[in-house]
Design a protein around this motif. Structure first.
Motif, PDB file in Angstrom:
ATOM      1  N   ASN A  20     112.771  49.624   3.151  1.00 24.24           N
ATOM      2  CA  ASN A  20     113.040  50.713   4.102  1.00 24.24           C
ATOM      3  C   ASN A  20     112.585  52.070   3.583  1.00 24.24           C
ATOM      4  OD1 ASN A  20     114.157  49.202   6.222  1.00 24.24           O
ATOM      5  ND2 ASN A  20     116.172  49.162   5.230  1.00 24.24           N
ATOM      6  N   ARG A  21     111.486  52.062   2.834  1.00 27.43           N
ATOM      7  CA  ARG A  21     110.924  53.332   2.368  1.00 27.43           C
ATOM      8  C   ARG A  21     110.003  53.886   3.442  1.00 27.43           C
ATOM      9  NH1 ARG A  21     107.537  52.219  -1.791  1.00 27.43           N
ATOM     10  NH2 ARG A  21     107.706  49.981  -1.407  1.00 27.43           N
ATOM     11  N   GLU A  22     110.311  55.117   3.886  1.00 24.89           N
ATOM     12  CA  GLU A  22     109.518  55.727   4.959  1.00 24.89           C
ATOM     13  C   GLU A  22     108.192  56.246   4.430  1.00 24.89           C
ATOM     14  OE1 GLU A  22     111.216  58.439   7.731  1.00 24.89           O
ATOM     15  OE2 GLU A  22     113.178  57.509   7.654  1.00 24.89           O
ATOM     16  N   VAL A  23     107.163  56.113   5.253  1.00 23.12           N
ATOM     17  CA  VAL A  23     105.850  56.623   4.911  1.00 23.12           C
ATOM     18  C   VAL A  23     105.167  57.056   6.200  1.00 23.12           C
ATOM     19  CG1 VAL A  23     104.775  54.337   5.074  1.00 23.12           C
ATOM     20  CG2 VAL A  23     103.712  56.102   3.651  1.00 23.12           C
ATOM     21  N   LEU A  24     104.333  58.071   6.111  1.00 19.50           N
ATOM     22  CA  LEU A  24     103.561  58.549   7.258  1.00 19.50           C
ATOM     23  C   LEU A  24     102.191  57.890   7.214  1.00 19.50           C
ATOM     24  CD1 LEU A  24     104.519  62.322   7.030  1.00 19.50           C
ATOM     25  CD2 LEU A  24     105.278  60.710   8.765  1.00 19.50           C
ATOM     26  N   VAL A  25     101.841  57.190   8.288  1.00 22.16           N
ATOM     27  CA  VAL A  25     100.620  56.382   8.311  1.00 22.16           C
ATOM     28  C   VAL A  25      99.742  56.805   9.487  1.00 22.16           C
ATOM     29  CG1 VAL A  25      99.679  54.047   8.463  1.00 22.16           C
ATOM     30  CG2 VAL A  25     101.871  54.436   7.308  1.00 22.16           C
ATOM     31  N   ALA A  26      98.455  56.956   9.218  1.00 25.58           N
ATOM     32  CA  ALA A  26      97.463  57.185  10.272  1.00 25.58           C
ATOM     33  C   ALA A  26      96.280  56.269   9.987  1.00 25.58           C
ATOM     34  CB  ALA A  26      97.025  58.640  10.315  1.00 25.58           C
ATOM     35  N   ALA A  27      95.546  55.906  11.014  1.00 23.89           N
ATOM     36  CA  ALA A  27      94.415  54.993  10.834  1.00 23.89           C
ATOM     37  C   ALA A  27      93.210  55.468  11.629  1.00 23.89           C
ATOM     38  CB  ALA A  27      94.798  53.578  11.266  1.00 23.89           C
ATOM     39  N   ARG A  28      92.039  55.181  11.077  1.00 23.74           N
ATOM     40  CA  ARG A  28      90.775  55.501  11.742  1.00 23.74           C
ATOM     41  C   ARG A  28      89.949  54.224  11.827  1.00 23.74           C
ATOM     42  NH1 ARG A  28      88.634  59.407  15.069  1.00 23.74           N
ATOM     43  NH2 ARG A  28      86.383  59.421  14.882  1.00 23.74           N
ATOM     44  N   TYR A  29      89.435  53.919  13.022  1.00 23.74           N
ATOM     45  CA  TYR A  29      88.635  52.722  13.228  1.00 23.74           C
ATOM     46  C   TYR A  29      87.147  53.111  13.198  1.00 23.74           C
ATOM     47  CZ  TYR A  29      93.038  50.745  15.023  1.00 23.74           C
ATOM     48  OH  TYR A  29      94.323  50.318  15.157  1.00 23.74           O
ATOM     49  N   VAL A  30      86.417  52.566  12.256  1.00 28.74           N
ATOM     50  CA  VAL A  30      84.996  52.887  12.114  1.00 28.74           C
ATOM     51  C   VAL A  30      84.176  51.724  12.656  1.00 28.74           C
ATOM     52  CG1 VAL A  30      83.143  53.492  10.502  1.00 28.74           C
ATOM     53  CG2 VAL A  30      85.488  54.278  10.064  1.00 28.74           C
ATOM     54  N   ARG A  31      83.353  52.008  13.654  1.00 29.69           N
ATOM     55  CA  ARG A  31      82.499  50.987  14.277  1.00 29.69           C
ATOM     56  C   ARG A  31      81.041  51.414  14.144  1.00 29.69           C
ATOM     57  NH1 ARG A  31      86.336  48.150  17.206  1.00 29.69           N
ATOM     58  NH2 ARG A  31      88.176  49.379  17.789  1.00 29.69           N
ATOM     59  N   GLN A  32      80.163  50.458  13.890  1.00 29.79           N
ATOM     60  CA  GLN A  32      78.744  50.783  13.771  1.00 29.79           C
ATOM     61  C   GLN A  32      78.113  51.047  15.136  1.00 29.79           C
ATOM     62  OE1 GLN A  32      77.404  47.340  11.445  1.00 29.79           O
ATOM     63  NE2 GLN A  32      77.234  48.683   9.652  1.00 29.79           N
ATOM     64  N   HIS A  33      78.725  50.487  16.182  1.00 26.61           N
ATOM     65  CA  HIS A  33      78.243  50.718  17.537  1.00 26.61           C
ATOM     66  C   HIS A  33      79.446  50.986  18.438  1.00 26.61           C
ATOM     67  CE1 HIS A  33      74.398  49.138  16.178  1.00 26.61           C
ATOM     68  NE2 HIS A  33      75.040  48.067  15.715  1.00 26.61           N
ATOM     69  N   PRO A  34      79.310  51.854  19.436  1.00 32.31           N
ATOM     70  CA  PRO A  34      80.427  52.095  20.362  1.00 32.31           C
ATOM     71  C   PRO A  34      80.920  50.789  20.972  1.00 32.31           C
ATOM     72  CG  PRO A  34      78.658  53.668  20.740  1.00 32.31           C
ATOM     73  CD  PRO A  34      78.118  52.655  19.777  1.00 32.31           C
ATOM     74  N   ALA A  35      82.214  50.606  20.937  1.00 34.92           N
ATOM     75  CA  ALA A  35      82.857  49.404  21.481  1.00 34.92           C
ATOM     76  C   ALA A  35      82.455  48.140  20.734  1.00 34.92           C
ATOM     77  CB  ALA A  35      82.555  49.247  22.967  1.00 34.92           C
ATOM     78  N   GLY A  36      81.817  48.309  19.556  1.00 35.80           N
ATOM     79  CA  GLY A  36      81.453  47.149  18.755  1.00 35.80           C
ATOM     80  C   GLY A  36      82.610  46.701  17.881  1.00 35.80           C
ATOM     81  N   PRO A  37      82.400  45.643  17.108  1.00 37.57           N
ATOM     82  CA  PRO A  37      83.462  45.153  16.231  1.00 37.57           C
ATOM     83  C   PRO A  37      83.791  46.166  15.143  1.00 37.57           C
ATOM     84  CG  PRO A  37      81.391  44.059  15.743  1.00 37.57           C
ATOM     85  CD  PRO A  37      81.169  44.848  16.988  1.00 37.57           C
ATOM     86  N   LEU A  38      84.987  46.052  14.616  1.00 36.88           N
ATOM     87  CA  LEU A  38      85.448  46.977  13.594  1.00 36.88           C
ATOM     88  C   LEU A  38      84.673  46.760  12.297  1.00 36.88           C
ATOM     89  CD1 LEU A  38      87.588  49.206  13.313  1.00 36.88           C
ATOM     90  CD2 LEU A  38      89.134  47.497  12.365  1.00 36.88           C
ATOM     91  N   HIS A  39      84.084  47.837  11.785  1.00 33.48           N
ATOM     92  CA  HIS A  39      83.321  47.764  10.542  1.00 33.48           C
ATOM     93  C   HIS A  39      84.186  48.148   9.342  1.00 33.48           C
ATOM     94  CE1 HIS A  39      79.977  47.986   7.772  1.00 33.48           C
ATOM     95  NE2 HIS A  39      80.239  49.247   7.513  1.00 33.48           N
ATOM     96  N   ARG A  40      84.969  49.201   9.510  1.00 32.82           N
ATOM     97  CA  ARG A  40      85.884  49.632   8.452  1.00 32.82           C
ATOM     98  C   ARG A  40      87.183  50.126   9.087  1.00 32.82           C
ATOM     99  NH1 ARG A  40      82.894  47.225   5.799  1.00 32.82           N
ATOM    100  NH2 ARG A  40      81.686  47.887   3.958  1.00 32.82           N
ATOM    101  N   LEU A  41      88.258  49.816   8.424  1.00 28.52           N
ATOM    102  CA  LEU A  41      89.566  50.344   8.815  1.00 28.52           C
ATOM    103  C   LEU A  41      90.014  51.290   7.709  1.00 28.52           C
ATOM    104  CD1 LEU A  41      92.119  50.361  10.615  1.00 28.52           C
ATOM    105  CD2 LEU A  41      92.950  48.415   9.282  1.00 28.52           C
TER     106      LEU A  41
END
Length: 367
Positions: free
Chosen positions: A96-117
């Motif tokens: 129950n340790r609180e942490v602030l988390v944000a994520a960025r989805y990096v795709r090589q092409h718009p609407a393409g598969p996820l390349h990096r998270l």
């Protein structure tokens, strides 16, 4: 697994992921962790060796505040292909340790598969400290407002109900008390507005030519008019001072606060010195002077050495003689907004010595 190529943009800038203040976790197109920096290790109580190469949902077993697995809810690899990020939110690590988390989805092409998270982690300690500070500010303001407002309400209610029963002198005394308490409320509101502007970087400085020597004499005269012994004050002003372009109202606020503190919390003689501050830098004036230095010292008990570092923080009080503990915090904000500096030390007579330096400055239309 070597993730050097995946963070080469940071390396090109001469940065290492371990130099970042926030936790950084990067997963590849298969969902396995390829970057886990030192801050992430500290926040999660894991090691990079334990995290690298593992599925990201195992390396970061995050849950929301309702106990639901975050990865199931967000599904970064199988969810909407047009999603580009997750906004920062409170999540829970094991224990129950609180942490602030944000994520960025990096795709090589718009609407393409996820390349990096790319995931950033921040400890909640700073936010909690900020929340505690705000709570303390609210509690202080409520306490300081209660007394004068209670007085104002009591006296006005009494006068309205029993006006004819009081003599003119009694009415005057009660109205003077109401007036003084209203001034206290006005001053507190002004302090709160100053704090808001200082904290948000919106404190405006309207520069005019300021006669600092005249301002000092005016504040000393105000103290003697209020009943202080004129012999208690010694004013030493250098005959040659550089032109000072500053906000006169805010400089009055600084001088008034420092002089009032010396009188209220100090003892003995209060000495105010105004001297030029020599400078060799680009900020120096045509006469070679960088600015004006003002020192206010007293002969009281002084400030304990262990408290010196806290003098200019919120709610610091030098004694139990009232006050909100916000004045010196505001003074520091005003001086720094002018590009100056302020410090505190022990005076030769044993009391407190406050010294602030204001740069020469320039008229508002040239600043």
């Amino acid at each position: 697994m070597d993730f050097t190529d995946d963070v080469s943009d940071l390396k090109t800038l001469g940065l290492d992921p371990d130099d970042l203040p926030d936790g950084l976790v990067v997963a590849d197109e298969t969902g396995r962790v390829i970057c886990f920096n030192a801050a992430a290790a500290r926040i999660t109580a894991s090691t990079p060796a334990e995290a690298l190469g593992r599925p990201v949902d195992e390396a970061l077993p995050l849950e929301d505040l309702k106990g639901r697995r975050w990865w199931t809810l967000t599904d970064p690899y199988g969810g909407l292909a047009i999603r580009s990020a997750q906004p920062e939110r409170h999540l829970l690590l094991p224990g129950n340790r609180e942490v602030l988390v944000a994520a960025r989805y990096v795709r090589q092409h718009p609407a393409g598969p996820l390349h990096r998270l790319v995931i950033t982690l921040r400890s909640t300690e700073a936010r909690l400290r900020n929340e505690r500070s705000h709570a303390e500010l609210i509690a202080t303001v409520a306490h300081e407002l209660r007394s004068p407002l209670t007085s104002v309400k009591g006296f006005t209610a009494t006068l309205l109900a029993k006006w004819e029963r009081f003599t003119d002198d009694q009415k005057r005394l009660m109205l003077e008390t109401v007036h003084a308490d209203a001034n206290r409320v006005t001053r507190l509101i002004a302090e709160l507005l100053d704090i808001s502007r200082i904290d948000s970087g919106r404190l405006e400085v309207r520069r005019q030519r300021v006669d600092i020597a005249a301002a000092v004499r005016r504040h000393v005269e105000a103290q003697t008019t209020a009943g202080e012994d004129p012999g208690r004050f010694v004013t030493l002003v250098s005959p040659e001072l550089p032109d000072l372009w500053a906000d006169p109202d805010k400089i009055d606020q600084v001088l008034g606060n420092l002089l009032e503190n010396a009188v209220r919390h100090g003892a003995g003689t209060v000495t105010i010195e105004v001297t030029p501050s020599p400078g060799q830098g680009a900020t120096a004036g045509a006469d070679g002077m960088e600015g004006t230095e003002v020192t206010v010292s007293d002969e009281g008990p002084g400030i304990p050495e262990e408290s010196m570092s806290r003098v200019f923080t919120r709610f610091w009080r030098g004694s139990k003689r009232g006050g909100t503990g916000l004045g010196l915090y505001i003074v520091k904000g005003i001086v720094e907004a002018h590009g100056g500096t302020i410090s505190v030390s022990r005076a030769p007579g044993g009391g407190a010595r406050f010294r602030f330096t204001l740069p020469v400055g320039a008229p508002a239309h040239l600043a």
